[in-house]
Enzyme design. Structure first.
Site: not given
Ligand code: PMP
Length: 297
Positions: A152
């Protein structure tokens, strides 16, 4: 969005004082890593959901760009809690970020110092509609040979920004990004699931962010007796699904109403509703089987 105190490199500061020079490396090259975490009100006070898993992902993302966060995991966990406390928040969204600060502006960050900060604020539902309409984007989810989908990283989000702006301009709420093979990858900030006759399908890891909500929902669905398949999902298969939904920390479990011009569900279908309710129960501490995912404030 109103933010009171921000934790920055060990100090709680007023948000207006939690600043960084305009020549910060990350501002120019996207060289930071961040997380989105939620805390919830439970009947035993506030609790942060899967804090340890989010912090682990933060360290892994930072490591991808060679950024070493000068705080231990326990220190950052405590900093998250103290940020919530300092702002009088229980049910909130937490945004930790670590990035290369200011030293030189060559692309290699060399001596740019790491900066770590945590903000928190109240954030209701993330997607602009309870049951969003989504548009397949002309922007392809970035190739795993170019960037690192598991991480991320700030700069990665230009891909999401282009897609979601395109979707909004066309009157949709969210964008669906396909991978470089033309199969479903994910939305701009959420993972995607399709339901067909009691089977739940979601794209495998490789071209997507390994969502913590995605992992939670897969676990919950299996515990509820559903078959979950992590496999290639074509756009046509998603369009023909009985139900579709997206998952994310900010979006939680959100039913998808329409894909391009194809109507999927009116509100949430039965499987989506069941998973959304199960998820709601888990994050609010109503299901003792998942107590391990909660960090009490
Ligand atoms: N995909 C992307 C591109 C994201 O930015 C997020 C948000 N963090 C998610 C999926 C979902 O991830 P999470 O469930 O860990 O928030």
């Amino acid at each position: 969005m109103e933010v009171g105190k921000v934790w920055m490199d060990g100090e709680l500061k007023d948000a207006a004082d939690a600043t960084t020079p305009v020549l910060t490396h990350a501002l120019h090259y996207g060289s930071g890593a961040f997380e989105g975490i939620r805390s919830y009100r439970t009947d035993r006070g506030g609790a942060i959901f899967r804090l340890g898993d989010h912090l682990d992902r933060l360290y892994r993302s930072a490591a991808v760009i060679g950024l070493s966060i000068p705080w231990e995991r326990d220190e950052l966990a405590e900093a998250c809690r103290s940020t919530l406390r300092a702002n009088g928040l229980t049910s909130a969204y937490l945004r930790p970020i670590a990035f290369y600060g200011y030293d030189t502006l060559g692309v290699p960050p060399r001596k740019c110092p790491p900066v770590t900060a945590i903000a928190a604020w109240e954030w209701g539902s993330y997607v602009a509609a309870a049951s969003p309409r989504i548009k397949t984007s002309r922007f392809v989810r970035f190739h795993p040979g170019s960037l690192v989908p598991e991480a991320k990283i700030c700069g990665h989000y230009v891909n999401s920004l282009l897609a979601v702006r395109e979707a909004h301009a066309a009157g949709f709420h969210e964008a669906l990004l396909l991978d470089h093979h033309g199969n479903v990858a994910e939305c701009s900030g959420e993972n995607v699931f399709a339901v067909k006759a009691d089977r739940i399908v979601t794209p495998p890891l490789g071209n997507i962010l390994p969502g913590i909500t995605r992992a939670t929902v897969i676990e919950l669905a299996r515990d509820l007796g559903f078959q979950v398949e992590e496999r290639t999902l074509s756009r046509d298969e998603l369009a023909a699904a009985d139900e579709a939904f997206m998952t994310g920390t900010a979006a939680e479990v959100t039913p998808i109403a329409e894909l391009d011009d194809v109507r999927l569900t009116e509100g949430a279908g039965p499987v989506t509703r069941r998973l959304a309710e199960a998820y709601r129960g888990v994050v609010r501490g109503e299901d003792p089987r998942y107590e391990r995912y909660l960090t009490r404030l």
